[in-house]
Scaffold this motif. Structure first.
Motif, PDB file in Angstrom:
ATOM      1  N   LEU A  51       0.827  -1.208   0.000  1.00 42.51           N
ATOM      2  CA  LEU A  51       0.000   0.000   0.000  1.00 42.51           C
ATOM      3  C   LEU A  51       0.861   1.257   0.000  1.00 42.51           C
ATOM      4  O   LEU A  51       1.843   1.352   0.739  1.00 42.51           O
ATOM      5  CB  LEU A  51      -0.894   0.006   1.242  1.00 42.51           C
ATOM      6  CG  LEU A  51      -1.834   1.212   1.383  1.00 42.51           C
ATOM      7  CD1 LEU A  51      -3.055   1.043   0.485  1.00 42.51           C
ATOM      8  CD2 LEU A  51      -2.274   1.381   2.841  1.00 42.51           C
ATOM      9  N   THR A  52       0.474   2.243  -0.813  1.00 36.71           N
ATOM     10  CA  THR A  52       1.102   3.559  -0.809  1.00 36.71           C
ATOM     11  C   THR A  52       0.032   4.619  -0.601  1.00 36.71           C
ATOM     12  O   THR A  52      -0.870   4.764  -1.439  1.00 36.71           O
ATOM     13  CB  THR A  52       1.846   3.841  -2.132  1.00 36.71           C
ATOM     14  OG1 THR A  52       2.829   2.824  -2.353  1.00 36.71           O
ATOM     15  CG2 THR A  52       2.535   5.202  -2.075  1.00 36.71           C
ATOM     16  N   LEU A  53       0.103   5.337   0.528  1.00 40.03           N
ATOM     17  CA  LEU A  53      -0.838   6.419   0.797  1.00 40.03           C
ATOM     18  C   LEU A  53      -0.441   7.665   0.005  1.00 40.03           C
ATOM     19  O   LEU A  53       0.745   7.933  -0.188  1.00 40.03           O
ATOM     20  CB  LEU A  53      -0.841   6.758   2.292  1.00 40.03           C
ATOM     21  CG  LEU A  53      -1.367   5.700   3.259  1.00 40.03           C
ATOM     22  CD1 LEU A  53      -1.213   6.199   4.695  1.00 40.03           C
ATOM     23  CD2 LEU A  53      -2.824   5.365   2.984  1.00 40.03           C
ATOM     24  N   ARG A  54      -1.433   8.427  -0.429  1.00 40.42           N
ATOM     25  CA  ARG A  54      -1.133   9.695  -1.082  1.00 40.42           C
ATOM     26  C   ARG A  54      -0.595  10.673  -0.050  1.00 40.42           C
ATOM     27  O   ARG A  54      -0.969  10.628   1.130  1.00 40.42           O
ATOM     28  CB  ARG A  54      -2.389  10.252  -1.742  1.00 40.42           C
ATOM     29  CG  ARG A  54      -2.869   9.421  -2.917  1.00 40.42           C
ATOM     30  CD  ARG A  54      -4.122   9.990  -3.528  1.00 40.42           C
ATOM     31  NE  ARG A  54      -3.898  11.285  -4.152  1.00 40.42           N
ATOM     32  CZ  ARG A  54      -4.847  12.008  -4.731  1.00 40.42           C
ATOM     33  NH1 ARG A  54      -6.106  11.572  -4.720  1.00 40.42           N
ATOM     34  NH2 ARG A  54      -4.567  13.174  -5.285  1.00 40.42           N
ATOM     35  N   PRO A  55       0.299  11.588  -0.443  1.00 42.45           N
ATOM     36  CA  PRO A  55       0.842  12.563   0.520  1.00 42.45           C
ATOM     37  C   PRO A  55      -0.242  13.505   1.019  1.00 42.45           C
ATOM     38  O   PRO A  55      -1.293  13.675   0.398  1.00 42.45           O
ATOM     39  CB  PRO A  55       1.899  13.305  -0.300  1.00 42.45           C
ATOM     40  CG  PRO A  55       1.555  13.064  -1.722  1.00 42.45           C
ATOM     41  CD  PRO A  55       0.881  11.732  -1.796  1.00 42.45           C
ATOM     42  N   ALA A  56       0.026  14.125   2.161  1.00 44.06           N
ATOM     43  CA  ALA A  56      -0.954  15.013   2.799  1.00 44.06           C
ATOM     44  C   ALA A  56      -1.361  16.161   1.891  1.00 44.06           C
ATOM     45  O   ALA A  56      -2.486  16.663   1.975  1.00 44.06           O
ATOM     46  CB  ALA A  56      -0.389  15.545   4.116  1.00 44.06           C
TER      47      ALA A  56
END
Length: 243
Positions: free
Chosen positions: A94-99
């Protein structure tokens, strides 16, 4: 109940008095057990010990012991593994999008509390996309910050809708109407025990929130505005069920 006795009964640990130089004993995992890191300790044992996967009853007994010891993450992990033995394993990178690209400013809790929506390729009767709910467990980390990347495990609300997933498939996660993360499927495993009559993600009822807009039977025709939330120092050489 005693956690070491449970591990020995499942052949995951060798009794120290009978262990050979190649066997794993409680000494090898003691620090992880006492630091509420049973996910690390048990993963180590399962990887290195050639025995059949433990049945759901083993994980339920382990969860009871962890809860009596006040170890919240380990309790949640054992319940999670009980679910996986009945409904299968889904692991993904999983890769979360940056803030700067999403509404999220705080880390994602790693212990199965978040229950977001996922686009896994399913369609609604009218041909539009249908999103599916699955709880999220971050492997070996207490949380994952925006922009972070880690292996995760997923526990679907309706496991039957996820059977088509295969390693290498890309899926997307939603916490609002925009994509909040992408994931590449790493592994899928079928159940090792018979499913119960109704599959539910392994989260205590008190932690579950109400379903978000559009939720129906484990999936949604539209993206939700907000997802549902599912919501000792080294001492004696045995962990008992005494708090």
């Amino acid at each position: 109940m005693d956690v070491i006795a449970l591990l020995e009964a499942a052949s995951l640990l060798s009794p120290e008095e009978r262990a050979t130089a190649d066997d794993l004993t409680v000494s090898d995992i003691w620090d992880h057990l006492t630091r509420d890191e049973w996910d690390v300790a048990l993963a180590m044992l399962e990887e290195l010990v050639d025995v059949p996967p433990p049945p759901p009853a083993f994980w339920e007994d382990m969860a009871t012991v962890a809860e009596q010891l006040g170890m919240e993450r380990s309790t949640a992990w054992c319940r999670w593994r009980s679910y996986e033995t009945r409904y299968g394993v889904i692991r993904a990178d999983l890769t979360l999008r940056p803030a700067s690209e999403t509404w999220r400013r705080t880390p994602v809790t790693g212990s199965g509390v978040l229950r977001p929506m996922w686009d896994i390729g399913n369609t609604a009767p009218d041909g539009g996309p249908a999103l599916d709910i699955a709880a999220l467990w971050v492997e070996f980390l207490p949380c994952l910050a925006p922009g972070g990347r880690a292996p995760v495990r997923l526990a679907p609300l309706d496991p039957s809708r996820w059977l088509h997933l295969r390693p290498g498939q890309v899926i997307t996660m939603y916490e609002d109407r925009s994509v909040s993360a992408t994931a590449v499927v790493l592994e899928t495993r079928r159940p090792t025990a018979a499913p119960s009559r109704q599959g539910r993600p392994p989260v205590p009822e008190r932690e579950r929130g109400p379903p978000g807009p559009g939720h129906q039977l484990g999936h949604s025709r539209v993206n939700p505005a907000r997802p549902a939330v599912m919501t000792p120092t080294r001492g004696p050489r045995r962990l008992s069920d005494s708090p």
